[in-house]
Design a protein around this motif. Structure first.
Motif, short mmCIF file in Angstrom:
data_model
loop_
_atom_site.label_atom_id
_atom_site.label_comp_id
_atom_site.label_asym_id
_atom_site.label_seq_id
_atom_site.Cartn_x
_atom_site.Cartn_y
_atom_site.Cartn_z
N GLN A 267 34.85 52.02 28.90
CA GLN A 267 35.91 51.77 29.64
C GLN A 267 36.41 50.54 29.95
N TRP A 268 37.63 50.33 30.55
CA TRP A 268 37.86 48.96 31.05
C TRP A 268 37.38 48.86 32.31
N VAL A 269 36.86 47.70 32.74
CA VAL A 269 36.20 47.66 33.98
C VAL A 269 36.59 46.00 34.73
N VAL A 270 37.27 46.23 35.79
CA VAL A 270 37.29 45.30 36.98
C VAL A 270 36.31 44.81 37.80
N ILE B 63 34.57 47.03 40.80
CA ILE B 63 35.68 47.50 41.82
C ILE B 63 36.52 48.66 41.28
N ALA B 64 36.64 48.94 39.82
CA ALA B 64 37.51 49.77 39.18
C ALA B 64 37.05 49.92 37.74
N HIS B 65 37.17 51.26 37.30
CA HIS B 65 36.59 51.45 35.78
C HIS B 65 37.74 52.62 35.38
N ARG C 200 46.28 48.21 37.69
CA ARG C 200 46.82 48.87 38.75
C ARG C 200 45.95 49.22 39.96
N SER C 201 44.84 49.68 39.75
CA SER C 201 43.91 50.13 40.82
C SER C 201 43.28 49.06 41.38
N ALA C 202 43.00 47.78 40.87
CA ALA C 202 42.61 46.67 41.45
C ALA C 202 43.58 45.54 41.36
N PRO C 203 44.62 45.19 41.97
CA PRO C 203 45.66 44.37 42.04
C PRO C 203 44.98 43.16 42.01
N ALA C 204 45.62 42.03 41.34
CA ALA C 204 44.95 40.57 41.55
C ALA C 204 45.37 39.99 43.15
N GLU C 205 46.32 40.46 43.59
CA GLU C 205 46.59 39.96 44.88
C GLU C 205 45.57 40.29 45.93
#
Length: 93
Positions: free
Chosen positions: A45-48, A55-57, A66-71
Motif C-alpha cells: 500500500q501507499w503510506v503517509v 496517518i493514512a494508507h 487526498r486523505s492526508a493533505p500537506a497543509e
C-alpha cells in the motif's frame, strides 16, 4: 545596494520552514528504517507518515495524498511499501 529588510523577510521565513519540513521527513525516514516492523501491516500500500506515525494508507497513491493533505500535515512523507514478494522479486502470475 541591498533591498530593505522587510522585503527579504518573507523569503527567509519560507526557506527556514522548507528546511524544517525536510528535516522532519528525514527523521521519519530514519525512525521507520530502524523500526521496519511497524510498517509490516501496510505492505502493498501507499503510506503517509507524519511525526513517526502512519496517518493514512491506501492502495492508490492519489487517494492516500487526498486523505492526508500537506497543509494539515507539513513534513509528511508518502511512499509505497512493497510486498514481501515484490522485495524478493518473485513474479506472481
Amino acid at each position: 545596494r541591498r533591498p530593505p529588510r522587510s522585503t527579504l523577510f518573507p523569503y527567509t521565513t519560507l526557506f527556514r520552514s522548507i528546511r524544517a519540513v525536510h528535516r522532519a521527513a528525514e527523521r521519519d525516514a530514519a525512525y521507520f528504517a530502524t523500526h521496519p516492523e511497524l510498517l509490516d501491516p501496510y505492505r502493498g500500500q501507499w503510506v503517509v507518515t507524519h511525526e513517526g506515525r502512519v496517518i493514512a494508507h491506501c492502495p492508490d497513491a492519489s487517494q492516500a495524498a487526498r486523505s492526508a493533505p500537506a497543509e494539515k500535515y507539513p513534513g509528511s512523507s508518502i511512499f509505497y511499501l512493497p510486498t514481501v514478494e515484490e522485495i524478493a522479486g518473485v513474479r506472481i502470475l
